[in-house]
Enzyme design. Sequence first.
Site, mmCIF file in Angstrom:
data_model
loop_
_atom_site.group_PDB
_atom_site.id
_atom_site.type_symbol
_atom_site.label_atom_id
_atom_site.label_comp_id
_atom_site.label_asym_id
_atom_site.label_seq_id
_atom_site.Cartn_x
_atom_site.Cartn_y
_atom_site.Cartn_z
ATOM 1 N N HIS A 130 0.679 -1.131 -0.247
ATOM 2 C CA HIS A 130 -0.391 0.003 0.225
ATOM 3 C C HIS A 130 0.884 1.495 -0.405
ATOM 4 O O HIS A 130 1.664 1.903 0.694
ATOM 5 C CB HIS A 130 -0.640 0.255 1.220
ATOM 6 C CG HIS A 130 -1.973 1.456 1.528
ATOM 7 N ND1 HIS A 130 -1.293 2.036 1.619
ATOM 8 C CD2 HIS A 130 -3.754 1.102 1.548
ATOM 9 C CE1 HIS A 130 -2.603 3.119 1.671
ATOM 10 N NE2 HIS A 130 -3.982 1.824 1.794
ATOM 11 N N ASP A 207 2.903 -4.613 7.795
ATOM 12 C CA ASP A 207 1.457 -3.733 7.555
ATOM 13 C C ASP A 207 0.443 -4.534 7.534
ATOM 14 O O ASP A 207 0.487 -5.304 6.699
ATOM 15 C CB ASP A 207 1.969 -3.194 6.950
ATOM 16 C CG ASP A 207 0.515 -2.185 5.990
ATOM 17 O OD1 ASP A 207 -0.057 -1.918 6.967
ATOM 18 O OD2 ASP A 207 0.769 -1.597 5.428
ATOM 19 N N GLN A 210 -4.841 -4.689 6.691
ATOM 20 C CA GLN A 210 -5.628 -5.699 6.234
ATOM 21 C C GLN A 210 -5.954 -6.671 6.215
ATOM 22 O O GLN A 210 -6.777 -7.111 6.744
ATOM 23 C CB GLN A 210 -5.216 -5.779 4.750
ATOM 24 C CG GLN A 210 -6.036 -6.025 3.795
ATOM 25 C CD GLN A 210 -7.340 -4.245 3.827
ATOM 26 O OE1 GLN A 210 -8.262 -5.035 3.825
ATOM 27 N NE2 GLN A 210 -6.466 -3.539 3.268
ATOM 28 N N CYS A 371 -4.844 2.642 -3.941
ATOM 29 C CA CYS A 371 -3.669 2.879 -3.225
ATOM 30 C C CYS A 371 -1.931 2.216 -2.908
ATOM 31 O O CYS A 371 -1.671 1.809 -2.391
ATOM 32 C CB CYS A 371 -3.515 3.294 -1.645
ATOM 33 S SG CYS A 371 -4.461 4.460 -1.163
HETATM 34 C C1 PLP Z 1 -6.124 0.500 4.305
HETATM 35 C C2 PLP Z 1 -4.387 0.266 4.638
HETATM 36 C C3 PLP Z 1 -3.247 0.777 5.317
HETATM 37 C C4 PLP Z 1 -3.930 2.842 5.639
HETATM 38 O O1 PLP Z 1 -4.318 2.702 6.429
HETATM 39 P P1 PLP Z 1 -5.149 4.047 6.973
HETATM 40 O O2 PLP Z 1 -5.980 3.567 8.001
HETATM 41 O O3 PLP Z 1 -5.002 4.825 6.200
HETATM 42 O O4 PLP Z 1 -3.716 4.386 8.066
HETATM 43 C C5 PLP Z 1 -1.897 0.459 4.916
HETATM 44 N N1 PLP Z 1 -1.939 -0.895 4.373
HETATM 45 C C6 PLP Z 1 -2.857 -1.148 4.009
HETATM 46 C C7 PLP Z 1 -1.909 -3.025 3.083
HETATM 47 C C8 PLP Z 1 -4.099 -0.641 4.514
HETATM 48 O O5 PLP Z 1 -5.081 -1.860 3.561
#
Ligand code: PLP
Length: 413
Positions: A130, A207, A210, A371
Amino acid sequence: MIETNSNSMTYDVEKIRSDFPVLNQQVHGKPLVYLDNAATSQKPQAVIDSLVNYYANDNANIHRGVHTLSERATLAYENARKTVQVFLNASSEKEIVFTRGATEAINLVANGVAEYISAGDEILITAMEHHSNIVPWQMLCEKTGAILKVAPINEDGELLLEEFEALISKKTKFAALSHMSNALGTINPIKSLINLLHLSGVPVLIDGAQAIPHIPVDVQALGCEFYVFSGHKLYAPTGIGALYGQLDQLEKMVPYQGGGDMISMVTFDKTVYSKVPYKFEAGTPNIAGTIGLGAAIDYISQVGIDAIAAHENSLLEHAVEQSKNIKKLRIIGTAKNKGAILSFVLDGIHPHDIGTMMDHQGIAVRAGHHCAMPVMDFFGVPATARASFAMYNTHEEVDALMAGIENLIEMFG
Ligand SMILES: *Cc1c(COP(=O)(O)O)cnc(C)c1O
């Protein structure tokens, strides 16, 4: 209601739906089918109540006042920290830092580790990240002269493991990897990736934005140095998220922002920072949101994250199966191990039109680059349409999605 999964005896999706007031409405005269959960999920009444209760009864600033309301607010805020700790199986509450979301948590870490990154060092990410897990590292590279390395993926949207391993070297100083891709649904084998990185002494941030609503996460078992997520994808309010960091890692990082509540002493000559985690929580935080996050986790834990995962997997299986009947539909992201996300394109119809036409049928899907522009480039598409499933979605809604797609293909001839 046709429940085909093996959990149908215990998983009462209608009961769950009744806990989410927003689901009970019509859009363009059709029952709302909300399939944009990877963008943000809906909130159960328990979360809404926790916000109302906080503002109606306990609202005060935390960690400062000696008065009763401030003590209550502080207790509720710190209880939420405990809830997150238990949910992630972190070894201490001090390892949980509240942030605005995954994005802020990643920026906090990218800023904090800059101290030990120098020119020529390498930061390793993957091709399915992302933008939130790309841009902060690019900024770090710009600031330090480090080099961003990107591990490639295959046509199914899976990470190429040999290539990933080959990119790890003495120069690698940090890695940041998604647990689950928001654009493709791919679930990475993060435990093995973390182990590989640790063989070379590389700290790693996962991260989990998700993954967190769909996969049980145990940060101690994973062994990652950092794990980040957003509350709003986990049935909690917007504007709240968390960073898990191993205590020694957090302790050696510089604070991200300066201000109130992150100091233990300030003079004009020198400031002494508070201890972890407070040194990373400058200013008045999102107290209500934090309490709402605690309530969301309590709600999820009651249903059971394993039961939720099983239900969502059966929705995805059903969707993949049904989509095979639609010749013009191509799924983007066909990893063997994937979460409940169906990204797709339709021959001759722009994803944006898919999004709009689905909305006219009451069906909320996302259309865009999600994104993750580099992922779109890799698959040679400008955008995809994406249906993403949550704990309250039903097999009937999957059928409605498929019928909606068929209608649309018919309309476009
Ligand atoms: C949504 C998302 C983000 C960012 O999250 P925010 O709530 O916008 O800070 C980062 N990584 C992944 C994989 C996402 O799905």
